[in-house]
Design an enzyme around this catalytic site. Structure first.
Site, mmCIF file in Angstrom:
data_model
loop_
_atom_site.group_PDB
_atom_site.id
_atom_site.type_symbol
_atom_site.label_atom_id
_atom_site.label_comp_id
_atom_site.label_asym_id
_atom_site.label_seq_id
_atom_site.Cartn_x
_atom_site.Cartn_y
_atom_site.Cartn_z
ATOM 1 N N HIS A 116 30.838 47.434 24.344
ATOM 2 C CA HIS A 116 29.578 46.709 24.252
ATOM 3 C C HIS A 116 29.579 45.905 22.960
ATOM 4 O O HIS A 116 30.084 46.353 21.931
ATOM 5 C CB HIS A 116 28.399 47.689 24.249
ATOM 6 C CG HIS A 116 27.155 47.133 23.600
ATOM 7 N ND1 HIS A 116 26.828 47.406 22.282
ATOM 8 C CD2 HIS A 116 26.177 46.322 24.064
ATOM 9 C CE1 HIS A 116 25.706 46.800 21.976
ATOM 10 N NE2 HIS A 116 25.292 46.131 23.037
ATOM 11 N N ASN A 118 26.827 42.906 20.904
ATOM 12 C CA ASN A 118 25.602 42.124 20.941
ATOM 13 C C ASN A 118 25.382 41.506 19.573
ATOM 14 O O ASN A 118 25.561 42.168 18.553
ATOM 15 C CB ASN A 118 24.408 43.019 21.315
ATOM 16 C CG ASN A 118 23.080 42.294 21.197
ATOM 17 O OD1 ASN A 118 22.476 42.250 20.136
ATOM 18 N ND2 ASN A 118 22.629 41.728 22.296
ATOM 19 N N VAL A 119 25.032 40.224 19.541
ATOM 20 C CA VAL A 119 24.584 39.573 18.308
ATOM 21 C C VAL A 119 23.344 38.756 18.650
ATOM 22 O O VAL A 119 23.268 38.147 19.714
ATOM 23 C CB VAL A 119 25.671 38.685 17.669
ATOM 24 C CG1 VAL A 119 26.729 39.540 16.989
ATOM 25 C CG2 VAL A 119 26.327 37.760 18.682
ATOM 26 N N ARG A 270 14.507 38.432 32.122
ATOM 27 C CA ARG A 270 15.122 38.314 33.440
ATOM 28 C C ARG A 270 15.868 39.604 33.766
ATOM 29 O O ARG A 270 16.876 39.928 33.138
ATOM 30 C CB ARG A 270 16.075 37.120 33.444
ATOM 31 C CG ARG A 270 16.663 36.789 34.814
ATOM 32 C CD ARG A 270 17.430 35.470 34.730
ATOM 33 N NE ARG A 270 17.914 35.048 36.023
ATOM 34 C CZ ARG A 270 19.158 35.269 36.466
ATOM 35 N NH1 ARG A 270 20.025 35.916 35.709
ATOM 36 N NH2 ARG A 270 19.526 34.824 37.651
#
Length: 310
Positions: A116, A118-119, A270
């Site tokens: 995983h 994420n930024v 979403r």
């Protein structure tokens, strides 16, 4: 956001998404895979709680990756959701803008770990006030079958990416990752960790942004050598069954504890894009425990306890 034009941050994030997708497609091509990423651009309709747009890129049924999702989003909303104001109560109810790239890759081979990354950037402020801007991100590795050299490489790459921003950053963010990616209801770590940071602005606007980008830029170097090392290891039904069982833990964390998932759902994001992190298949076995001394038991005994990998 004078110090951080949204256009510049967005351009970096879109470029990062494209670089990562291109690298995975090259791996799939070399392995004989024929499945390319599906590109799903989206835009929030007028009248929805959030306004904005994004691009979801997802590959399913690949030769190397059973599912690989990499999403970019850029949204604006009338008020920050509760998951984003836990540490900034003065911004409760403030309008916000958020953008980021988030990915989860679920490999086909159980010997290749799930990953995983994420930024992200968030800016928020009440009407008439200067917006507050902060950054978050990180990456973590979730093996099914652990290998010390893989964990050490992953952590070493994270450490080196953060080194220009202070010797304290890797130890702090490594501990933060260990504490964050923890299934409290299982009393069990999700994997071997990595780095994680949130609500970060202490280096000032430019350096904080640069640190976020350094983490994003380090992802391919942290993960792809591990994929290359493990993707051809032979496996069978035993490894597959254990993989599906461990994926169940991944689902539990993402739905019960993950702040990013909560932020997206609470803010009216979403749903298909928010849940791209889910594996295509997972399993739950009642009160299962692997045999003592088995390779499956080694995961819990040797790898799911936080330790110094570098």
């Amino acid at each position: 956001m004078a110090d951080h034009p949204a256009e510049a941050v967005r351009a970096y994030l879109e470029g990062l998404q494209q670089r990562i997708v291109a690298a995975v497609e090259q791996i799939e091509s070399a392995a004989g895979g024929t499945t390319a990423f599906v590109t799903d651009p989206w835009q929030k309709a007028a009248g929805e709680p959030l306004q904005g747009d994004g691009i979801t890129r997802i590959l399913e049924g690949g030769a190397v990756f059973e599912r690989a999702g990499c999403g970019f989003s850029h949204v604006r909303g009338p008020r920050l959701p509760p998951s984003a104001t836990e540490h900034r109560p003065q911004l409760a109810g403030a309008p916000f803008e958020a953008m980021g790239v988030s990915l989860v890759f679920h490999p086909r081979n159980p010997y290749v770990p799930t990953v995983h990354m994420n930024v992200r950037m968030i800016a928020a402020g009440h009407l008439g006030e200067e917006p507050v801007c902060w950054f978050g991100g990180g990456m973590d590795l979730t093996p099914i079958y652990g290998f010390e050299e893989d964990a050490a490489h992953f952590h070493r790459t994270c450490r080196d990416a953060l080194a220009p921003f202070g010797d304290d950053k890797y130890p702090r963010f490594k501990q933060w990752c260990d504490e964050y990616f923890y299934l409290k209801h299982r009393r069990e770590a999700r994997g071997v960790g990595g780095v994680f940071f949130d609500d970060f602005a202490e280096l000032g606007p430019d350096r904080s942004r640069a640190m976020m980008q350094a983490v994003g830029d380090a992802f391919l170097n942290a993960y792809l050598p591990i994929v290359a090392r493990r993707q051809s290891v032979a496996w069978g039904p035993r490894e597959r069954n254990f993989q599906l069982y461990r994926r169940g833990r991944y689902v539990e964390f993402n739905l019960v504890w993950d702040r990013g998932t909560h932020f997206g759902l609470q803010s009216g994001g979403r749903t298909e894009s928010i849940l791209l992190s889910m594996p295509p298949l997972a399993a739950w076995r009642y009160d299962y425990a692997p045999d003592a001394g088995s390779p499956e038991a080694a995961l819990t005994d040797r790898f799911l306890t936080p330790r110094a990998w570098v």
